[in-house]
Design a protein around this motif. Structure first.
Motif, PDB file in Angstrom:
ATOM      1  N   LYS A  71      33.649  36.516  18.979  1.00 36.22           N
ATOM      2  CA  LYS A  71      32.495  36.680  18.088  1.00 36.22           C
ATOM      3  C   LYS A  71      31.517  37.705  18.643  1.00 36.22           C
ATOM      4  O   LYS A  71      30.899  38.463  17.887  1.00 36.22           O
ATOM      5  CB  LYS A  71      31.802  35.339  17.875  1.00 36.22           C
ATOM      6  CG  LYS A  71      32.575  34.379  16.984  1.00 36.22           C
ATOM      7  CD  LYS A  71      31.802  33.081  16.787  1.00 36.22           C
ATOM      8  CE  LYS A  71      32.518  32.138  15.832  1.00 36.22           C
ATOM      9  NZ  LYS A  71      31.763  30.868  15.638  1.00 36.22           N
ATOM     10  N   ALA A  72      31.356  37.728  19.965  1.00 29.37           N
ATOM     11  CA  ALA A  72      30.483  38.727  20.576  1.00 29.37           C
ATOM     12  C   ALA A  72      31.012  40.134  20.324  1.00 29.37           C
ATOM     13  O   ALA A  72      30.255  41.052  19.970  1.00 29.37           O
ATOM     14  CB  ALA A  72      30.370  38.459  22.077  1.00 29.37           C
ATOM     15  N   VAL A  73      32.321  40.305  20.489  1.00 29.11           N
ATOM     16  CA  VAL A  73      32.928  41.615  20.244  1.00 29.11           C
ATOM     17  C   VAL A  73      32.817  41.982  18.769  1.00 29.11           C
ATOM     18  O   VAL A  73      32.568  43.141  18.424  1.00 29.11           O
ATOM     19  CB  VAL A  73      34.400  41.618  20.704  1.00 29.11           C
ATOM     20  CG1 VAL A  73      35.040  42.980  20.443  1.00 29.11           C
ATOM     21  CG2 VAL A  73      34.503  41.276  22.188  1.00 29.11           C
ATOM     22  N   ARG A  74      32.974  41.001  17.890  1.00 31.52           N
ATOM     23  CA  ARG A  74      32.816  41.261  16.457  1.00 31.52           C
ATOM     24  C   ARG A  74      31.405  41.754  16.145  1.00 31.52           C
ATOM     25  O   ARG A  74      31.222  42.665  15.322  1.00 31.52           O
ATOM     26  CB  ARG A  74      33.118  40.002  15.653  1.00 31.52           C
ATOM     27  CG  ARG A  74      33.033  40.192  14.147  1.00 31.52           C
ATOM     28  CD  ARG A  74      33.283  38.895  13.400  1.00 31.52           C
ATOM     29  NE  ARG A  74      32.265  37.878  13.696  1.00 31.52           N
ATOM     30  CZ  ARG A  74      32.261  36.661  13.170  1.00 31.52           C
ATOM     31  NH1 ARG A  74      33.220  36.297  12.330  1.00 31.52           N
ATOM     32  NH2 ARG A  74      31.311  35.798  13.487  1.00 31.52           N
ATOM     33  N   THR A  75      30.418  41.168  16.799  1.00 23.86           N
ATOM     34  CA  THR A  75      29.038  41.620  16.611  1.00 23.86           C
ATOM     35  C   THR A  75      28.891  43.086  16.998  1.00 23.86           C
ATOM     36  O   THR A  75      28.240  43.867  16.293  1.00 23.86           O
ATOM     37  CB  THR A  75      28.072  40.760  17.444  1.00 23.86           C
ATOM     38  OG1 THR A  75      28.126  39.406  16.982  1.00 23.86           O
ATOM     39  CG2 THR A  75      26.648  41.275  17.342  1.00 23.86           C
ATOM     40  N   VAL A 100      40.128  39.714  12.549  1.00 25.04           N
ATOM     41  CA  VAL A 100      41.346  38.905  12.459  1.00 25.04           C
ATOM     42  C   VAL A 100      41.462  37.989  13.669  1.00 25.04           C
ATOM     43  O   VAL A 100      41.866  36.826  13.564  1.00 25.04           O
ATOM     44  CB  VAL A 100      42.587  39.820  12.334  1.00 25.04           C
ATOM     45  CG1 VAL A 100      43.873  39.007  12.418  1.00 25.04           C
ATOM     46  CG2 VAL A 100      42.543  40.607  11.033  1.00 25.04           C
ATOM     47  N   ILE A 101      41.102  38.503  14.841  1.00 24.77           N
ATOM     48  CA  ILE A 101      41.143  37.696  16.066  1.00 24.77           C
ATOM     49  C   ILE A 101      40.220  36.483  15.932  1.00 24.77           C
ATOM     50  O   ILE A 101      40.594  35.359  16.284  1.00 24.77           O
ATOM     51  CB  ILE A 101      40.744  38.553  17.276  1.00 24.77           C
ATOM     52  CG1 ILE A 101      41.764  39.667  17.512  1.00 24.77           C
ATOM     53  CG2 ILE A 101      40.605  37.689  18.534  1.00 24.77           C
ATOM     54  CD1 ILE A 101      41.347  40.670  18.577  1.00 24.77           C
ATOM     55  N   VAL A 102      39.015  36.700  15.415  1.00 23.63           N
ATOM     56  CA  VAL A 102      38.064  35.598  15.246  1.00 23.63           C
ATOM     57  C   VAL A 102      38.621  34.558  14.293  1.00 23.63           C
ATOM     58  O   VAL A 102      38.565  33.345  14.554  1.00 23.63           O
ATOM     59  CB  VAL A 102      36.704  36.130  14.740  1.00 23.63           C
ATOM     60  CG1 VAL A 102      35.799  34.979  14.312  1.00 23.63           C
ATOM     61  CG2 VAL A 102      36.023  36.953  15.827  1.00 23.63           C
ATOM     62  N   ASP A 103      39.187  34.995  13.169  1.00 19.15           N
ATOM     63  CA  ASP A 103      39.739  34.053  12.194  1.00 19.15           C
ATOM     64  C   ASP A 103      40.884  33.240  12.793  1.00 19.15           C
ATOM     65  O   ASP A 103      40.993  32.033  12.553  1.00 19.15           O
ATOM     66  CB  ASP A 103      40.222  34.804  10.954  1.00 19.15           C
ATOM     67  CG  ASP A 103      39.075  35.356  10.117  1.00 19.15           C
ATOM     68  OD1 ASP A 103      37.955  34.841  10.267  1.00 19.15           O
ATOM     69  OD2 ASP A 103      39.305  36.294   9.332  1.00 19.15           O
ATOM     70  N   CYS A 104      41.733  33.896  13.556  1.00 21.84           N
ATOM     71  CA  CYS A 104      42.855  33.185  14.174  1.00 21.84           C
ATOM     72  C   CYS A 104      42.367  32.145  15.179  1.00 21.84           C
ATOM     73  O   CYS A 104      42.868  31.017  15.214  1.00 21.84           O
ATOM     74  CB  CYS A 104      43.777  34.185  14.870  1.00 21.84           C
ATOM     75  SG  CYS A 104      44.644  35.300  13.743  1.00 21.84           S
ATOM     76  N   ASP A 126      49.984  35.815  10.867  1.00 24.23           N
ATOM     77  CA  ASP A 126      48.535  35.856  10.650  1.00 24.23           C
ATOM     78  C   ASP A 126      47.912  37.086  11.276  1.00 24.23           C
ATOM     79  O   ASP A 126      46.791  37.463  10.961  1.00 24.23           O
ATOM     80  CB  ASP A 126      47.881  34.614  11.255  1.00 24.23           C
ATOM     81  CG  ASP A 126      48.206  33.369  10.454  1.00 24.23           C
ATOM     82  OD1 ASP A 126      48.021  32.282  10.989  1.00 24.23           O
ATOM     83  OD2 ASP A 126      48.652  33.498   9.313  1.00 24.23           O
ATOM     84  N   TRP A 127      48.599  37.713  12.222  1.00 18.97           N
ATOM     85  CA  TRP A 127      47.993  38.826  12.937  1.00 18.97           C
ATOM     86  C   TRP A 127      48.524  40.173  12.513  1.00 18.97           C
ATOM     87  O   TRP A 127      48.364  41.159  13.188  1.00 18.97           O
ATOM     88  CB  TRP A 127      48.172  38.617  14.441  1.00 18.97           C
ATOM     89  CG  TRP A 127      47.470  37.393  14.862  1.00 18.97           C
ATOM     90  CD1 TRP A 127      46.179  37.062  14.591  1.00 18.97           C
ATOM     91  CD2 TRP A 127      48.017  36.294  15.564  1.00 18.97           C
ATOM     92  NE1 TRP A 127      45.883  35.833  15.093  1.00 18.97           N
ATOM     93  CE2 TRP A 127      46.990  35.336  15.704  1.00 18.97           C
ATOM     94  CE3 TRP A 127      49.261  36.018  16.111  1.00 18.97           C
ATOM     95  CZ2 TRP A 127      47.182  34.138  16.360  1.00 18.97           C
ATOM     96  CZ3 TRP A 127      49.442  34.825  16.759  1.00 18.97           C
ATOM     97  CH2 TRP A 127      48.411  33.900  16.881  1.00 18.97           C
ATOM     98  N   MET A 185      46.755  40.251   5.692  1.00 18.54           N
ATOM     99  CA  MET A 185      47.142  38.918   5.264  1.00 18.54           C
ATOM    100  C   MET A 185      46.016  37.934   5.500  1.00 18.54           C
ATOM    101  O   MET A 185      45.366  37.986   6.527  1.00 18.54           O
ATOM    102  CB  MET A 185      48.385  38.460   6.057  1.00 18.54           C
ATOM    103  CG  MET A 185      49.616  39.290   5.780  1.00 18.54           C
ATOM    104  SD  MET A 185      51.006  38.637   6.696  1.00 18.54           S
ATOM    105  CE  MET A 185      52.238  39.883   6.311  1.00 18.54           C
ATOM    106  N   LYS A 186      45.819  37.028   4.586  1.00 17.09           N
ATOM    107  CA  LYS A 186      44.762  36.040   4.715  1.00 17.09           C
ATOM    108  C   LYS A 186      45.153  34.978   5.719  1.00 17.09           C
ATOM    109  O   LYS A 186      46.258  34.466   5.711  1.00 17.09           O
ATOM    110  CB  LYS A 186      44.493  35.381   3.357  1.00 17.09           C
ATOM    111  CG  LYS A 186      43.348  34.374   3.387  1.00 17.09           C
ATOM    112  CD  LYS A 186      43.112  33.804   2.027  1.00 17.09           C
ATOM    113  CE  LYS A 186      41.986  32.779   2.036  1.00 17.09           C
ATOM    114  NZ  LYS A 186      41.754  32.194   0.717  1.00 17.09           N
ATOM    115  N   VAL A 187      44.206  34.679   6.624  1.00 16.77           N
ATOM    116  CA  VAL A 187      44.459  33.648   7.627  1.00 16.77           C
ATOM    117  C   VAL A 187      44.104  32.302   7.036  1.00 16.77           C
ATOM    118  O   VAL A 187      43.020  32.113   6.517  1.00 16.77           O
ATOM    119  CB  VAL A 187      43.624  33.909   8.888  1.00 16.77           C
ATOM    120  CG1 VAL A 187      43.820  32.787   9.883  1.00 16.77           C
ATOM    121  CG2 VAL A 187      44.018  35.241   9.514  1.00 16.77           C
TER     122      VAL A 187
END
Length: 409
Positions: free
Chosen positions: A151-155, A307-311, A350-351, A356-358
């Motif tokens: 999440k930090a990286v996503r920010t 995608v990483i966060v969703d997984c 998923d990745w 593709m939707k997770v």
């Protein structure tokens, strides 16, 4: 292939200050300027007794400010790397998140060096949790930490405009706050700006050996995917409890050790044996497959951080349910039914980067996505023949003099 490294283990990057156009923010963060005298008093003249840590870019001290009402950490850089403090200040002054160590204020010393003042993290680093503390982390805590770091990286990548590329994601740069939550720290090597920016394109590569993307050999190779690679190494470290590079093992590189196991379907072999209790092997497999995709040798094939966060959210929910006996028993019964339909077993799809939707709906395929990867795509070869030091790796800046086959010095 030649790795161009400086003979020193760590130096600051050149031309790494952020231009005014790239640091502008519609809602500037209010920062407090502290006098140097108050900071000098708050750290007891920067006494070794309040020293929190020391690295290649300077030292960090505990400071008690505002008559004891504020406890913070002060970064005191060495004069030769003061540019990293300025760079970190420029970046953190435009970003605020619960998943990073935020900037509180600053001071300027008599030599005109900038001293950033950041939030104090009382529980040390993730490196300490994984490699120093005697009590091993539970799988639930490990997945939670991994999710918080993602999440930090996503920010940085998606919620900052222009995006921020950290370039030094590693376990020692993840700090744990008073609520046992992980936060990303140390933005001294980070770059804020679009990849097409002339300033960004002229910044030499930087990072930490063991976490450094092997594709990142020249300024033109810079992209957000180098952070994804480093996160993949960190995820392997979190799962296994092994250091990114550890000469006590063969092979010493965590990538060269883990990826063959993942590719052959032996994901259970990468799990830290110190983890107690029942472990859902599907969770271990999902984490291993995610890490494998993050460290693929082709940067374009690595998943975006969203995608990483969703997984990881999905994995975290699954591990959390296992912690409740009733819900866990129900899930195990459901899994026994699911095993009757092999096509519904998790296959890593998923990745895929095709969007593709997770979630519970998966595209059915036979076999694992990792099984379809070539050795060149999934395996990162050992880049260094010998690593002498057993201490944690340090950040490096510009590259100059380490060739393939030579020893690190």
């Amino acid at each position: 292939m030649r790795f161009l490294c400086n003979t020193h283990s760590s130096i600051s990057t050149c031309n790494n200050t952020t231009s005014s156009s790239s640091t502008s923010s519609p809602n500037p963060i209010k920062l407090t300027r502290f006098s140097y005298s108050s900071l000098h008093s708050a750290t007891n003249a920067f006494s070794p007794r309040v020293l929190l840590g020391k690295g290649s870019h300077g030292a960090v001290y505990l400071a008690v400010l505002n008559n004891g009402s504020l406890i913070a950490a002060v970064k005191k850089p060495t004069s030769s790397v003061s540019e990293t403090s300025k760079n970190e200040f420029n970046i953190l002054s435009t970003i605020r998140s619960r998943r990073i160590v935020n900037l509180i204020g600053y001071a300027v010393d008599p030599d005109n060096n900038l001293l950033p003042i950041v939030q104090y993290m009382p529980n040390g680093s993730l490196y300490d949790y994984l490699h120093v503390n005697n009590k091993p982390l539970s799988l639930l805590t490990r997945v939670r930490f991994a999710l918080q770091i993602a999440k930090a990286v996503r920010t940085l990548h998606n919620k900052s405009n222009p995006p921020v590329i950290h370039r030094d994601i590693k376990s020692s740069n993840v700090l744990i706050d008073e609520r046992e939550n992980a936060r990303l720290s140390d933005f001294g090597l980070a770059i804020k700006g679009h990849v097409a920016d002339v300033r960004v394109m002229s910044t030499p590569p930087a990072g930490t050996l063991g976490y450094l993307d092997p594709c990142y050999l020249a300024p033109g190779d810079l992209s957000t995917k180098i952070d994804v690679f480093s996160f993949g190494i960190l995820l392997l470290e979190i799962i296994s409890g092994r250091k990114a590079i550890d000469v006590e093992y063969s092979p010493p590189s965590i990538v060269d050790w883990a990826l063959p196991l993942i590719k052959s379907g032996g994901c259970a072999g990468i799990l830290d044996r110190r983890i107690r209790g029942r472990v859902d092997q599907t969770v271990v497999r999902e984490l291993g497959l995610l890490a494998a995709r993050c460290v693929r040798s082709t940067a374009e094939k690595r998943p975006p951080v969203t995608v990483i966060v969703d997984c990881l959210k999905k994995v975290y929910r699954r591990v959390k349910v296992e912690g409740f006996p009733v819900l866990g028993s129900l899930r195990r019964r459901v899994r026994r039914v699911e095993r009757l339909e092999p096509s519904d077993v998790f296959d890593g799809s998923d990745w895929e980067e095709s969007g593709m939707k997770v979630g519970p709906t998966r595209i059915r395929k036979k076999g694992s996505n990792v099984d379809n990867l070539t050795d060149d795509e999934i395996t990162t070869r050992g880049r260094h023949s010998t690593v002498r030091s057993r201490s944690r790796s340090k950040s490096i800046g510009a590259f100059r003099e380490i060739a393939k086959g030579e020893q690190l010095k």
